[in-house]
Structures are given as C-alpha cells and as structure tokens.
Design an enzyme around this catalytic site. Sequence first.
Site, PDB file in Angstrom:
ATOM      1  N   ASP A 129       0.849  -1.187   0.000  1.00 29.99           N
ATOM      2  CA  ASP A 129       0.000   0.000   0.000  1.00 29.99           C
ATOM      3  C   ASP A 129       0.883   1.234   0.000  1.00 29.99           C
ATOM      4  O   ASP A 129       2.015   1.209   0.475  1.00 29.99           O
ATOM      5  CB  ASP A 129      -0.931   0.026   1.217  1.00 29.99           C
ATOM      6  CG  ASP A 129      -2.099   0.997   1.046  1.00 29.99           C
ATOM      7  OD1 ASP A 129      -2.433   1.341  -0.117  1.00 29.99           O
ATOM      8  OD2 ASP A 129      -2.678   1.424   2.053  1.00 29.99           O
ATOM      9  N   GLY A 130       0.340   2.299  -0.550  1.00 20.93           N
ATOM     10  CA  GLY A 130       0.988   3.601  -0.542  1.00 20.93           C
ATOM     11  C   GLY A 130       0.011   4.627  -0.020  1.00 20.93           C
ATOM     12  O   GLY A 130      -1.208   4.444  -0.126  1.00 20.93           O
TER      13      GLY A 130
ATOM     14  N   GLU B 169       2.368   3.897  -4.241  1.00 18.17           N
ATOM     15  CA  GLU B 169       1.812   2.574  -4.560  1.00 18.17           C
ATOM     16  C   GLU B 169       2.803   1.777  -5.403  1.00 18.17           C
ATOM     17  O   GLU B 169       3.062   0.602  -5.131  1.00 18.17           O
ATOM     18  CB  GLU B 169       0.485   2.708  -5.304  1.00 18.17           C
ATOM     19  CG  GLU B 169      -0.645   3.335  -4.498  1.00 18.17           C
ATOM     20  CD  GLU B 169      -1.321   2.401  -3.512  1.00 18.17           C
ATOM     21  OE1 GLU B 169      -0.899   1.239  -3.358  1.00 18.17           O
ATOM     22  OE2 GLU B 169      -2.295   2.835  -2.879  1.00 18.17           O
TER      23      GLU B 169
ATOM     24  N   ASP C 212      -4.480  -2.402  -3.109  1.00 17.70           N
ATOM     25  CA  ASP C 212      -5.731  -1.665  -3.325  1.00 17.70           C
ATOM     26  C   ASP C 212      -5.572  -0.624  -4.444  1.00 17.70           C
ATOM     27  O   ASP C 212      -6.450   0.203  -4.656  1.00 17.70           O
ATOM     28  CB  ASP C 212      -6.222  -1.005  -2.032  1.00 17.70           C
ATOM     29  CG  ASP C 212      -5.283   0.059  -1.483  1.00 17.70           C
ATOM     30  OD1 ASP C 212      -4.278   0.406  -2.152  1.00 17.70           O
ATOM     31  OD2 ASP C 212      -5.544   0.555  -0.371  1.00 17.70           O
TER      32      ASP C 212
ATOM     33  N   HIS D 238      -9.182   0.285   2.829  1.00 20.92           N
ATOM     34  CA  HIS D 238      -9.868   0.751   4.039  1.00 20.92           C
ATOM     35  C   HIS D 238     -11.177   0.000   4.277  1.00 20.92           C
ATOM     36  O   HIS D 238     -12.157   0.570   4.736  1.00 20.92           O
ATOM     37  CB  HIS D 238     -10.088   2.265   3.992  1.00 20.92           C
ATOM     38  CG  HIS D 238      -8.845   3.019   3.653  1.00 20.92           C
ATOM     39  ND1 HIS D 238      -7.801   3.162   4.549  1.00 20.92           N
ATOM     40  CD2 HIS D 238      -8.444   3.625   2.521  1.00 20.92           C
ATOM     41  CE1 HIS D 238      -6.823   3.843   3.970  1.00 20.92           C
ATOM     42  NE2 HIS D 238      -7.187   4.133   2.739  1.00 20.92           N
TER      43      HIS D 238
ATOM     44  N   ASP E 134      -1.063   0.089   5.135  1.00 18.12           N
ATOM     45  CA  ASP E 134      -1.484   1.491   5.212  1.00 18.12           C
ATOM     46  C   ASP E 134      -0.937   2.147   6.481  1.00 18.12           C
ATOM     47  O   ASP E 134      -0.430   3.270   6.437  1.00 18.12           O
ATOM     48  CB  ASP E 134      -3.014   1.587   5.169  1.00 18.12           C
ATOM     49  CG  ASP E 134      -3.486   3.021   5.201  1.00 18.12           C
ATOM     50  OD1 ASP E 134      -3.211   3.767   4.228  1.00 18.12           O
ATOM     51  OD2 ASP E 134      -4.122   3.429   6.203  1.00 18.12           O
TER      52      ASP E 134
END
Length: 145
Positions: free
Chosen positions: A9-10, A47, A69, A124, A134
């Site tokens: 994740d970024g 990302e 994501d 999320h 995250d």
Amino acid sequence: MKFVELFTDGACSGNPGKGGWGAILRYNGHEKELCGGEMETTNNRMELTAVIKGLEALKEPCQVRLTSDSKYVIDAIVQGWVYSWQRNGWRKADKKPALNVDLWEQLLPLLQQHQVEFVWVKGHQGHPENERCDKMAVGYYNNLP
C-alpha cells in the site's frame, strides 16, 4: 519456485505531499515488513514504490501473489496499458505523457523476473494486511520532518 505473498500500500498527505509506502512479504509462515517514504511525492508513486521494493526484496525468482488496493498499478499491468505506453514511447492513448515512467521502468524487469498474480482489494475495508501496510505507510510519512 517458491510461493510468496506480497501485500502493498501507498499513502500520501496531500497529493503531492509527504508520502509513505508499506509492504509485507510472507513466505512459509514467515513475514517481513518493509516501509519508506518521500517528502514530496504522490499516492500513485508510493503505490508503485511499495510493489517495487517488495519484489526487489526477493532473492530469487518466485511465484508471487501481489495484493494491493491500487487500481492504478494493477489495471495498468493486467489491462496491458503500461506495455502500450512503453511501446508508444511512454505516451498514453490520448498522446499525453505517461506518468511515473522512472518507476514503471524499474517495475517491468521485476515482473519479468517473477511470476506475479495480481489481486485487487478495496482499500480501508478491513483487509488485515492492507490495513497494516497502510499503517506503515502513514506512520512513515508522519515521522518525516
């Protein structure tokens, strides 16, 4: 060929702004967490960086299930857009320059080195590893000066 799970994740505070990335590698019951960030970046760059750093951490060619994501990263690869951009001199279908070429040029050779399966998850929404990535990304950029 070893099977490795990679979760990435970024995150960014402002876009552009301070950013961070997180990655979790899982192999044979063991996990390794990686994270980093930059002072002035974008969410998409973070990302991409998470995926690059995760794949770079592998010491030999592996079968990788990459869970992210990021529709930007996954769709660009799975839909083949990035390969079209590359063939067209890093120009998109609308003739505008593709973004983040430096990172795509780092990622493409890694995708040739490993057998990568891409899995998209909604961000999320309680996916445990996505939430951990995250937290690592946000924690990193929150600690930047």
